[in-house]
Motif scaffolding. Structure first.
Motif, PDB file in Angstrom:
ATOM      1  N   LEU A 213       0.796  -1.102  -0.067  1.00 35.75           N
ATOM      2  CA  LEU A 213      -0.153  -0.114  -0.033  1.00 35.75           C
ATOM      3  C   LEU A 213       0.956   1.264   0.111  1.00 35.75           C
ATOM      4  CD1 LEU A 213      -2.552   1.389   0.116  1.00 35.75           C
ATOM      5  CD2 LEU A 213      -2.612   1.056   2.806  1.00 35.75           C
ATOM      6  N   ILE A 218       1.626   6.008  -4.205  1.00 34.60           N
ATOM      7  CA  ILE A 218       0.729   6.627  -3.172  1.00 34.60           C
ATOM      8  C   ILE A 218       1.618   7.854  -2.351  1.00 34.60           C
ATOM      9  CG2 ILE A 218      -0.066   6.132  -0.696  1.00 34.60           C
ATOM     10  CD1 ILE A 218      -1.949   5.000  -3.150  1.00 34.60           C
ATOM     11  N   THR A 222       0.079  11.692  -2.188  1.00 32.56           N
ATOM     12  CA  THR A 222       0.158  12.432  -1.169  1.00 32.56           C
ATOM     13  C   THR A 222       0.699  13.607  -1.114  1.00 32.56           C
ATOM     14  OG1 THR A 222      -0.048  10.359   0.484  1.00 32.56           O
ATOM     15  CG2 THR A 222       0.352  12.313   1.619  1.00 32.56           C
ATOM     16  N   VAL A 332      -5.724   8.201  -8.113  1.00 36.02           N
ATOM     17  CA  VAL A 332      -5.717   7.504  -6.776  1.00 36.02           C
ATOM     18  C   VAL A 332      -6.078   6.245  -7.021  1.00 36.02           C
ATOM     19  CG1 VAL A 332      -6.128   7.609  -4.322  1.00 36.02           C
ATOM     20  CG2 VAL A 332      -5.561   9.679  -5.397  1.00 36.02           C
ATOM     21  N   ARG A 333      -7.226   6.134  -7.493  1.00 36.89           N
ATOM     22  CA  ARG A 333      -7.834   4.705  -7.565  1.00 36.89           C
ATOM     23  C   ARG A 333      -6.931   3.835  -8.292  1.00 36.89           C
ATOM     24  NH1 ARG A 333     -11.421   2.356 -11.636  1.00 36.89           N
ATOM     25  NH2 ARG A 333     -12.774   1.073 -10.765  1.00 36.89           N
ATOM     26  N   ALA A 336      -4.157   2.428  -6.062  1.00 43.40           N
ATOM     27  CA  ALA A 336      -4.655   1.524  -4.843  1.00 43.40           C
ATOM     28  C   ALA A 336      -4.580   0.315  -5.273  1.00 43.40           C
ATOM     29  CB  ALA A 336      -6.069   2.002  -4.553  1.00 43.40           C
ATOM     30  N   GLN A 340      -7.831  -2.210  -1.260  1.00 48.54           N
ATOM     31  CA  GLN A 340      -7.202  -1.282  -0.295  1.00 48.54           C
ATOM     32  C   GLN A 340      -7.434   0.072  -0.733  1.00 48.54           C
ATOM     33  OE1 GLN A 340      -3.263  -2.466   1.592  1.00 48.54           O
ATOM     34  NE2 GLN A 340      -3.153  -3.689  -0.254  1.00 48.54           N
ATOM     35  N   ALA A 344      -6.027   3.723   0.747  1.00 48.43           N
ATOM     36  CA  ALA A 344      -5.256   4.613  -0.223  1.00 48.43           C
ATOM     37  C   ALA A 344      -5.716   6.017  -0.400  1.00 48.43           C
ATOM     38  CB  ALA A 344      -5.318   3.918  -1.462  1.00 48.43           C
TER      39      ALA A 344
END
Length: 398
Positions: A213, A218, A222, A332-333, A336, A340, A344
Motif C-alpha cells: 500500500l 501513493i 500524497t 488515486v484509484r 490503490a 485497499q 489509499a
C-alpha cells in the motif's frame, strides 16, 4: 468488497448505481456543510461564549488536526469492515458532535464537539471513494467522482447562508442543532440506500510479493494532494482581502470574483467527470488543467485589472481547477492495490489536511507584510508545481 452490483460495460447507470451515488452525494454534501458549521457562526459564538477569536480559532484548528491524524487509520478500517458501516458511523458521530454542543453550549463543549466532528470528518473520503469504487461501473467512475465532488461544493456553498438565517431567528446553538439534524437524515439515507457491506475476502496464499500500500505512487500522490491544498486553500481564504488590498476593488466586486471562481469550480468538476471517463490519461488532464488555472491566477496577481476582468479570470481558473478533480481521484484509484481503496484514499487525503494547516500561515504572512498581490502569484506557483507533479505521475504510470 464485491463488485457484483456494478455493471461493467452497461451503457447506462443501473438502479443500484444511481441509488448508491445519490446516497454518497448526500453524505458528501453534509460533510462539507459540517466543515463550515462553526466558522460562519464565530461572531455569534464569541458573544454567546465570551471567548476570544483565538480561543474560537483553536476549535477550528482542533477539527483539522484530528481529521488529519485519523483519516489514514479510518481508511484501513473501511477496507476491513466495509464503507457502509463506517460512513454511517461517521455521520452518527457528527450528530453527537453538533447535537451535544446545541444542548450544552459551553466553550469546553465546543472543543469536545470539534474533536468529535474532526473524527467524523475523517470518514468521508475513504468510505465514499471505496463505496463508489466497488459499486459503480468503471466506464462511469469519472462521472461518479465528479458528482461526488460537486455535491461537496454545493453543501459548503449553502452552509453559511442557511446557518446564519437560522441563527438570526433562533440563535447559534439552534443553527448547530440543525447541522446535527441533517447529519441524522444523511446517516439514515446511507444506511437504507447503500448496498450492504460484504465480509472482506480472506487473504489467499499467492505466489509473488503482495502489493504494498505504501509505495512510491501513493507517497507521490500524497504530496500531490499537499500541493493542491497549498495552491488553493490559502488563496481561497485570503482572496477577497487580497483583491480589496492589492487591486483596490470594492468588496462587492471582490466577493463577485470569488463567487465566479467557486461557480467555475463546480461547473468544471462536472466537465472533468466526462473527460475522466472518456480519456485514460488522467495525469495529463490534471496537468493541463492546473497549468491553465495557474496562468489565469498569475494574471490576476500581475496585472492591474478592473473587477469584471478579475471575475472572468478567476472564473476560468476555477473551471480549469475543478476540471482536474475527477482525474485526480482516478489517479488515486489506479494507484490503490486491490482491496485497499479506502486505505489509499485515507492516506493521500491526509495531504489535504497537511496543506490546509500550512497554507493559511504562508498566505497570511504575505497579507500581514503588505504583499497582497503575491497571494495570487504564490497560488499560481503552487499550481504550476502541481501540474509538473501530475505530468510526472502520468509518465510514471505509463
Amino acid at each position: 468488497m464485491s463488485t457484483a452490483t456494478a455493471t461493467p460495460g452497461a451503457p447506462t447507470w443501473t438502479a443500484t448505481e444511481r441509488q448508491t451515488l445519490f446516497a454518497i452525494m448526500a453524505a458528501h454534501a453534509v460533510s462539507h456543510f459540517h466543515i463550515l458549521t462553526f466558522a460562519p457562526l464565530i461572531p455569534l459564538l464569541r458573544d454567546d461564549l465570551g471567548a476570544s477569536f483565538i480561543e474560537l480559532g483553536l476549535a477550528l484548528t482542533l477539527f483539522s488536526i484530528v481529521t488529519g491524524l485519523t483519516q489514514a487509520p479510518v481508511g484501513f478500517l473501511v477496507d476491513r469492515v466495509g464503507p457502509r458501516r463506517v460512513l454511517t458511523a461517521g455521520l452518527a458521530m457528527s450528530v453527537v458532535a453538533f447535537g451535544s454542543f446545541a444542548v450544552f453550549g459551553t466553550y469546553a463543549w465546543l472543543l469536545i464537539s470539534s474533536v468529535l466532528a474532526g473524527i467524523a470528518n475523517a470518514v468521508y473520503h475513504p468510505a465514499d471513494y471505496a463505496m463508489l469504487g466497488s459499486r459503480i461501473g468503471p466506464e462511469r467512475m469519472g462521472r461518479a467522482f465528479s458528482w461526488h465532488t460537486f455535491a461537496g461544493y454545493a453543501g459548503g456553498a449553502v452552509a453559511p447562508a442557511v446557518l446564519l438565517a437560522i441563527a438570526a431567528g433562533h440563535g447559534a446553538r439552534a443553527a448547530v442543532g440543525f447541522a446535527a439534524v441533517i447529519g441524522l437524515a444523511a446517516a439514515a439515507f446511507v444506511w437504507i440506500a447503500c448496498p450492504r457491506d460484504e465480509p472482506a475476502a480472506k487473504p489467499r496464499a499467492e505466489k509473488g510479493p503482495k502489493p504494498k500500500l505504501i509505495n512510491a505512487r501513493i507517497i507521490g500522490l500524497t504530496g500531490f494532494f499537499v500541493l493542491i491544498a497549498l495552491a488553493f486553500s490559502g488563496m481561497n481564504t485570503f482572496a477577497v482581502a487580497a483583491l480589496v488590498t492589492a487591486h483596490a476593488l470594492s468588496l462587492s466586486w471582490a466577493s463577485a470574483a470569488v463567487t465566479a471562481y467557486l461557480m467555475g469550480s463546480a461547473a468544471g468538476v462536472l466537465v472533468g467527470g466526462w473527460l475522466a471517463d472518456r480519456y485514460a490519461r488522467h495525469g495529463l488532464i490534471a496537468a493541463l488543467g492546473f497549468a491553465g488555472a495557474g496562468v489565469a491566477t498569475a494574471m490576476v496577481g500581475w496585472l492591474a485589472l478592473p473587477g469584471l476582468a478579475v471575475a472572468v479570470l478567476l472564473g476560468v481558473a476555477g473551471m480549469l481547477s475543478g476540471l482536474c478533480m475527477p482525474s485526480r481521484d482516478m489517479m488515486v484509484r489506479a494507484a490503490a492495490p486491490p482491496g485497499q481503496a479506502g486505505a489509499a484514499f485515507g492516506i493521500v487525503s491526509t495531504g489535504f489536511n497537511l496543506g490546509g494547516i500550512v497554507a493559511p500561515l504562508m498566505f497570511g504572512w504575505l497579507m500581514d507584510h503588505g504583499h497582497a498581490d503575491r497571494v495570487f502569484l504564490l497560488g499560481a506557483a503552487f499550481m504550476a508545481i502541481t501540474a509538473a507533479v501530475a505530468l510526472y505521475q502520468e509518465a510514471r504510470r505509463r
